[in-house]
Design a protein around this motif. Structure first.
Motif, mmCIF file in Angstrom:
data_model
loop_
_atom_site.group_PDB
_atom_site.id
_atom_site.type_symbol
_atom_site.label_atom_id
_atom_site.label_comp_id
_atom_site.label_asym_id
_atom_site.label_seq_id
_atom_site.Cartn_x
_atom_site.Cartn_y
_atom_site.Cartn_z
ATOM 1 N N ARG A 6 0.839 -1.207 0.000
ATOM 2 C CA ARG A 6 0.000 0.000 0.000
ATOM 3 C C ARG A 6 0.869 1.251 0.000
ATOM 4 O O ARG A 6 0.596 2.215 -0.725
ATOM 5 N N TRP A 7 1.933 1.235 0.789
ATOM 6 C CA TRP A 7 2.828 2.395 0.822
ATOM 7 C C TRP A 7 3.497 2.607 -0.526
ATOM 8 O O TRP A 7 3.641 3.744 -0.989
ATOM 9 N N LYS A 8 3.937 1.527 -1.175
ATOM 10 C CA LYS A 8 4.543 1.650 -2.502
ATOM 11 C C LYS A 8 3.556 2.287 -3.472
ATOM 12 O O LYS A 8 3.901 3.196 -4.228
ATOM 13 N N ALA A 9 2.316 1.786 -3.438
ATOM 14 C CA ALA A 9 1.305 2.314 -4.350
ATOM 15 C C ALA A 9 1.010 3.777 -4.074
ATOM 16 O O ALA A 9 0.894 4.595 -5.002
ATOM 17 N N LEU A 10 0.907 4.137 -2.801
ATOM 18 C CA LEU A 10 0.638 5.538 -2.438
ATOM 19 C C LEU A 10 1.757 6.453 -2.897
ATOM 20 O O LEU A 10 1.508 7.526 -3.468
ATOM 21 N N LEU A 11 2.990 6.050 -2.665
ATOM 22 C CA LEU A 11 4.128 6.897 -3.027
ATOM 23 C C LEU A 11 4.273 7.023 -4.537
ATOM 24 O O LEU A 11 4.619 8.091 -5.046
ATOM 25 N N GLU A 12 3.992 5.955 -5.256
ATOM 26 C CA GLU A 12 4.056 6.035 -6.713
ATOM 27 C C GLU A 12 2.978 6.971 -7.255
ATOM 28 O O GLU A 12 3.243 7.781 -8.150
ATOM 29 N N LEU A 13 1.774 6.882 -6.717
ATOM 30 C CA LEU A 13 0.706 7.797 -7.123
ATOM 31 C C LEU A 13 1.074 9.236 -6.802
ATOM 32 O O LEU A 13 0.832 10.156 -7.594
ATOM 33 N N LEU A 14 1.686 9.420 -5.644
ATOM 34 C CA LEU A 14 2.044 10.762 -5.213
ATOM 35 C C LEU A 14 3.116 11.373 -6.108
ATOM 36 O O LEU A 14 3.049 12.554 -6.468
ATOM 37 N N VAL A 15 4.107 10.558 -6.487
ATOM 38 C CA VAL A 15 5.170 11.054 -7.362
ATOM 39 C C VAL A 15 4.603 11.414 -8.734
ATOM 40 O O VAL A 15 4.972 12.420 -9.335
ATOM 41 N N GLU A 16 3.685 10.594 -9.229
ATOM 42 C CA GLU A 16 3.097 10.854 -10.543
ATOM 43 C C GLU A 16 2.236 12.109 -10.559
ATOM 44 O O GLU A 16 2.236 12.865 -11.530
ATOM 45 N N ARG A 17 1.494 12.353 -9.464
ATOM 46 C CA ARG A 17 0.496 13.417 -9.473
ATOM 47 C C ARG A 17 0.877 14.650 -8.670
ATOM 48 O O ARG A 17 0.300 15.721 -8.867
ATOM 49 N N GLY A 18 1.809 14.498 -7.743
ATOM 50 C CA GLY A 18 2.220 15.640 -6.936
ATOM 51 C C GLY A 18 1.377 15.870 -5.698
ATOM 52 O O GLY A 18 1.846 16.419 -4.706
ATOM 53 N N ARG A 19 0.115 15.445 -5.732
ATOM 54 C CA ARG A 19 -0.811 15.644 -4.612
ATOM 55 C C ARG A 19 -1.844 14.524 -4.604
ATOM 56 O O ARG A 19 -2.277 14.067 -5.660
#
Length: 259
Positions: A6-19
């Motif tokens: 879950r943390w990997k997925a959250l951080l990847e989404l965050l890097v892609e979108r910024g927020r």
């Protein structure tokens, strides 16, 4: 889904979108909003993100996701690229490997080649990546040379003058370069200038340079330049690469393999 996944997925989404907003992330990962809030709080404590009212934003302007959180991103593409890159290496050669998830897969692909199961040595591998040296050191047919230097926790790469000192004394047949960006005009690049400097020297000490990069890295720029495009002999990428971008590299004299 486990907490680590879950943390990997959250951080990847965050890097892609910024927020990311809590409710948005909860919907995409199919977990409760309370779980996401707790994840955001714990990641903020580790300085992996910045907590905001109702969500989170990336930590810093030029954000680099640590290697341990990047292993699942584009995994199948990286494995295909790695197998193709490993096929470009001849038995007995001296191979330089920079750090990164794709080059780590290249190291694994080299270790899996039946024709490299024996030799004196079957390969000489020069690397500034602690994780790659650790994985390959158990294989007696490989001669492993670690550069020395100060370790970067984000990428497990050794950087600084100690690494430069070793690389200045050796030559290699081929350097396999992992990058965060490769643009026809601006060349290859990394987030960190110290990492880029060691990778640049690794390329300079090699007879040929192979860039192993999935299509998301192409046409992009990053802070620290490693080498110009004309220093690259071969680019190995995936079939999702934009065809116009591929033609640009080919016109610049780079051999492009898509897998």
């Amino acid at each position: 889904m486990s907490r680590d996944a879950r943390w990997k997925a959250l951080l990847e989404l965050l890097v892609e979108r910024g927020r990311l907003e809590v409710e948005q992330a909860a919907g995409e990962l199919d977990v409760s909003a309370a779980t996401i809030r707790r994840d955001f709080d714990q990641l903020a404590e580790q300085q992996m993100l910045v907590r905001t009212r109702g969500g989170a934003i990336v930590h810093g302007v030029s954000y680099e996701l640590p290697l341990r959180y990047k292993t699942a991103r584009r995994a199948s593409e990286k494995q295909r690229i790695a197998k193709a890159v490993a096929g470009l290496v001849a038995p007995g050669e001296a191979v330089g490997l920079t750090g990164g998830t794709t080059t780590t897969e290249v190291a694994r692909a080299l270790a899996a080649r039946p024709d490299l199961a024996a030799g004196s040595p079957a390969l000489t591998v020069v690397t500034n990546a602690l994780n790659i040296a650790n994985e390959l050191a158990v294989r007696p047919q490989f001669k492993i040379v670690a550069t020395g230097g100060v370790a970067r926790p984000q990428s497990y790469e050794l950087v600084g003058p100690l690494a430069n000192g070793v690389l200045g004394q050796i030559t290699m047949d081929v350097a396999v370069l992992g990058v965060v960006a490769f643009d026809v005009v601006h060349g290859t690049a990394a987030h960190d200038e110290a990492e880029a400097a060691v990778n640049r020297l690794l390329c300079e000490r090699a007879g040929r340079v192979i860039v192993a990069a999935d299509s998301s890295k192409l046409g992009k720029r990053a802070f620290a330049r490693i080498c110009p495009t004309d220093a690259v002999d071969t680019l190995v990428t995936d079939t999702s690469a934009d065809q116009e971008t591929v033609r640009g590299f080919e016109e610049a004299g780079v051999r492009v393999l898509t897998v």
